[in-house]
Design a protein around this motif. Structure first.
Motif, PDB file in Angstrom:
ATOM      1  N   SER A  97      -9.186   5.887   7.608  1.00 14.53           N
ATOM      2  CA  SER A  97      -7.859   5.450   8.069  1.00 14.53           C
ATOM      3  C   SER A  97      -6.765   6.229   7.353  1.00 14.53           C
ATOM      4  CB  SER A  97      -7.680   3.946   7.827  1.00 14.53           C
ATOM      5  OG  SER A  97      -7.916   3.619   6.458  1.00 14.53           O
ATOM      6  N   GLN A  98      -6.976   7.556   7.238  1.00 18.04           N
ATOM      7  CA  GLN A  98      -6.010   8.386   6.512  1.00 18.04           C
ATOM      8  C   GLN A  98      -4.611   8.333   7.126  1.00 18.04           C
ATOM      9  OE1 GLN A  98      -9.126   9.274   7.261  1.00 18.04           O
ATOM     10  NE2 GLN A  98      -9.977  10.816   5.855  1.00 18.04           N
ATOM     11  N   GLY A  99      -4.530   7.975   8.416  1.00 19.77           N
ATOM     12  CA  GLY A  99      -3.221   7.877   9.052  1.00 19.77           C
ATOM     13  C   GLY A  99      -2.342   6.792   8.449  1.00 19.77           C
ATOM     14  N   GLU A 100      -2.960   5.860   7.700  1.00 18.08           N
ATOM     15  CA  GLU A 100      -2.215   4.778   7.064  1.00 18.08           C
ATOM     16  C   GLU A 100      -1.780   5.115   5.643  1.00 18.08           C
ATOM     17  OE1 GLU A 100      -1.393   1.896   8.491  1.00 18.08           O
ATOM     18  OE2 GLU A 100      -2.339   2.486  10.380  1.00 18.08           O
ATOM     19  N   THR A 101      -2.227   6.259   5.136  1.00 24.78           N
ATOM     20  CA  THR A 101      -2.006   6.575   3.720  1.00 24.78           C
ATOM     21  C   THR A 101      -0.528   6.612   3.362  1.00 24.78           C
ATOM     22  OG1 THR A 101      -4.049   7.878   3.682  1.00 24.78           O
ATOM     23  CG2 THR A 101      -2.485   8.222   1.875  1.00 24.78           C
ATOM     24  N   ALA A 102       0.279   7.297   4.155  1.00 32.08           N
ATOM     25  CA  ALA A 102       1.700   7.456   3.818  1.00 32.08           C
ATOM     26  C   ALA A 102       2.419   6.118   3.734  1.00 32.08           C
ATOM     27  CB  ALA A 102       2.380   8.365   4.849  1.00 32.08           C
ATOM     28  N   SER A 103       2.185   5.234   4.705  1.00 32.22           N
ATOM     29  CA  SER A 103       2.878   3.938   4.691  1.00 32.22           C
ATOM     30  C   SER A 103       2.402   3.076   3.539  1.00 32.22           C
ATOM     31  CB  SER A 103       2.667   3.217   6.025  1.00 32.22           C
ATOM     32  OG  SER A 103       1.300   2.914   6.230  1.00 32.22           O
ATOM     33  N   LEU A 104       1.110   3.174   3.194  1.00 28.33           N
ATOM     34  CA  LEU A 104       0.589   2.394   2.072  1.00 28.33           C
ATOM     35  C   LEU A 104       1.151   2.894   0.743  1.00 28.33           C
ATOM     36  CD1 LEU A 104      -3.115   2.079   3.241  1.00 28.33           C
ATOM     37  CD2 LEU A 104      -1.488   0.193   2.994  1.00 28.33           C
ATOM     38  N   LEU A 105       1.297   4.202   0.616  1.00 25.35           N
ATOM     39  CA  LEU A 105       1.885   4.757  -0.604  1.00 25.35           C
ATOM     40  C   LEU A 105       3.346   4.347  -0.735  1.00 25.35           C
ATOM     41  CD1 LEU A 105       0.344   8.353  -0.677  1.00 25.35           C
ATOM     42  CD2 LEU A 105      -0.225   6.424  -2.166  1.00 25.35           C
ATOM     43  N   ALA A 106       4.049   4.282   0.396  1.00 24.74           N
ATOM     44  CA  ALA A 106       5.438   3.824   0.373  1.00 24.74           C
ATOM     45  C   ALA A 106       5.518   2.369  -0.062  1.00 24.74           C
ATOM     46  CB  ALA A 106       6.078   4.006   1.742  1.00 24.74           C
ATOM     47  N   ALA A 107       4.584   1.557   0.437  1.00 24.18           N
ATOM     48  CA  ALA A 107       4.547   0.148   0.037  1.00 24.18           C
ATOM     49  C   ALA A 107       4.264   0.011  -1.451  1.00 24.18           C
ATOM     50  CB  ALA A 107       3.484  -0.594   0.848  1.00 24.18           C
ATOM     51  N   LEU A 108       3.375   0.876  -1.968  1.00 24.50           N
ATOM     52  CA  LEU A 108       3.071   0.846  -3.399  1.00 24.50           C
ATOM     53  C   LEU A 108       4.301   1.217  -4.216  1.00 24.50           C
ATOM     54  CD1 LEU A 108       1.065   0.644  -5.759  1.00 24.50           C
ATOM     55  CD2 LEU A 108       0.512   3.064  -5.371  1.00 24.50           C
ATOM     56  N   GLN A 109       5.051   2.216  -3.754  1.00 24.08           N
ATOM     57  CA  GLN A 109       6.263   2.622  -4.471  1.00 24.08           C
ATOM     58  C   GLN A 109       7.273   1.483  -4.511  1.00 24.08           C
ATOM     59  OE1 GLN A 109       8.578   5.780  -2.703  1.00 24.08           O
ATOM     60  NE2 GLN A 109       9.454   6.379  -4.665  1.00 24.08           N
ATOM     61  N   ASN A 110       7.437   0.780  -3.390  1.00 22.47           N
ATOM     62  CA  ASN A 110       8.350  -0.356  -3.360  1.00 22.47           C
ATOM     63  C   ASN A 110       7.894  -1.453  -4.318  1.00 22.47           C
ATOM     64  OD1 ASN A 110      10.059   0.766  -1.449  1.00 22.47           O
ATOM     65  ND2 ASN A 110       8.943  -0.125   0.284  1.00 22.47           N
ATOM     66  N   LEU A 111       6.570  -1.632  -4.395  1.00 30.89           N
ATOM     67  CA  LEU A 111       6.021  -2.631  -5.313  1.00 30.89           C
ATOM     68  C   LEU A 111       6.351  -2.269  -6.747  1.00 30.89           C
ATOM     69  CD1 LEU A 111       4.209  -5.057  -6.005  1.00 30.89           C
ATOM     70  CD2 LEU A 111       2.242  -3.526  -5.843  1.00 30.89           C
ATOM     71  N   GLU A 112       6.217  -0.987  -7.094  1.00 28.11           N
ATOM     72  CA  GLU A 112       6.486  -0.547  -8.455  1.00 28.11           C
ATOM     73  C   GLU A 112       7.963  -0.673  -8.795  1.00 28.11           C
ATOM     74  OE1 GLU A 112       4.886   3.374  -8.402  1.00 28.11           O
ATOM     75  OE2 GLU A 112       2.868   2.731  -8.988  1.00 28.11           O
ATOM     76  N   LEU A 113       8.838  -0.445  -7.793  1.00 26.75           N
ATOM     77  CA  LEU A 113      10.266  -0.599  -8.030  1.00 26.75           C
ATOM     78  C   LEU A 113      10.631  -2.063  -8.229  1.00 26.75           C
ATOM     79  CD1 LEU A 113      11.720   1.909  -5.402  1.00 26.75           C
ATOM     80  CD2 LEU A 113      11.796   2.146  -7.895  1.00 26.75           C
ATOM     81  N   GLN A 114       9.941  -2.937  -7.503  1.00 26.86           N
ATOM     82  CA  GLN A 114      10.239  -4.360  -7.602  1.00 26.86           C
ATOM     83  C   GLN A 114       9.728  -4.935  -8.913  1.00 26.86           C
ATOM     84  OE1 GLN A 114       8.709  -6.797  -4.433  1.00 26.86           O
ATOM     85  NE2 GLN A 114       9.181  -8.690  -5.479  1.00 26.86           N
TER      86      GLN A 114
END
Length: 280
Positions: free
Chosen positions: A58-75
């Motif tokens: 499901s590599q097509g989901e990688t970018a959105s998941l990484l963005a979600a992780l970044q938001n998590l780290e900012l929060q």
């Protein structure tokens, strides 16, 4: 938010028809790691996400998941990570947000906020951070950086509204002489043009409980601190909630002469206590 990210990763695993054990074995992970990530008990790293999406095709989901992780780290910015480069570095990061912010609304029920601390009070607070979190000891540089941040209190394009409880004036977090100096600083701030300082006395009836300190920066960010992390909230409904809570707390606070009377009373009691200690 960590739970939501774990749920998305679980859905990818299920869609790939892999059990948690099968996925763990394919990635050479401990069997419990997949479960911890899926249930939000452990945050994945960027490498974990890339490995997960590759294993589940499901590599097509990688970018959105990484963005979600970044938001998590900012929060949820854990202190061990935030302070890894030292406390001065974190003050510099805060200064970047300061450049954009025009209205600061801050409430605290335990400590004096950094923006209105004296150098001595700030030094004592930073020393406690070093002791608790075992981070690099750059106290001198951190104090200087905090004092530089305070220069914005005099900028005409910025406004500040601080609300403190009387408890924050009384907690024994520093020595009495340092606290007396800090309270004297607060007395002076009650007369500043673009700073509004309210004190909630012990006899005040609350509308909303003073659960923890927090900042509302303009209308785009709420920030508060736990023992383990700095929490940054950006969802509109969360910002609206904390804005309303701040207004409730500010409405019952005392200002001007009444605030100075509370501060002065605490100063006199501290001074009397100090004289008694010297006399004994």
């Amino acid at each position: 938010m960590r739970s939501a990210l774990g749920k998305r990763l679980r859905e990818l695993r299920v869609a790939a028809e892999l059990t948690g054990q099968q996925l763990a074995e394919s990635l050479s992970w401990p069997g419990s790691k997949v479960s911890k990530i899926q249930n939000g008990h452990q945050a994945p790293t960027e490498e974990d996400i890339r490995a997960w999406t590759k294993a589940t095709k499901s590599q097509g989901e990688t970018a959105s998941l990484l963005a979600a992780l970044q938001n998590l780290e900012l929060q949820h910015a854990e202190w061990q990570r935030v302070l890894r480069a030292g406390m001065k570095s974190h003050q510099a990061t805060l200064s970047q947000v300061d450049q954009k912010t025009r209205l600061y609304r801050g409430f605290d029920n335990t400590v004096i906020p950094g923006l209105i601390q004296t150098p001595e009070y700030a030094r004592a607070r930073f020393a406690q951070v070093v002791a608790v979190h075992k981070v690099p000891n750059d106290i001198n540089e951190a104090v200087k950086a905090r004092m530089r941040r305070q220069e914005m209190l005099y900028q005409p394009d910025k406004r500040f509204h601080f609300v403190l409880t009387e408890a924050a004036l009384r907690y024994r977090l520093v020595s009495p002489d340092i606290m007396i100096g800090q309270l004297d600083r607060l007395m002076a701030m009650t007369s500043m043009r673009n700073v509004k300082l309210g004190i909630i006395g012990f006899k005040t009836r609350y509308v909303t409980d003073p659960r923890h300190g927090f900042w509302v920066l303009d209308d785009h960010l709420v920030r508060f601190e736990s023992y383990s992390a700095e929490i940054n909230l950006r969802q509109p409904q969360e910002i609206e909630l904390y804005t309303n809570i701040f207004e409730h707390l500010a409405a019952v606070a005392s200002y001007g002469g009444e605030a100075r009377a509370i501060i002065s009373r605490v100063m006199r009691e501290l001074a009397d206590e100090t004289e008694e200690d010297l006399g004994s």
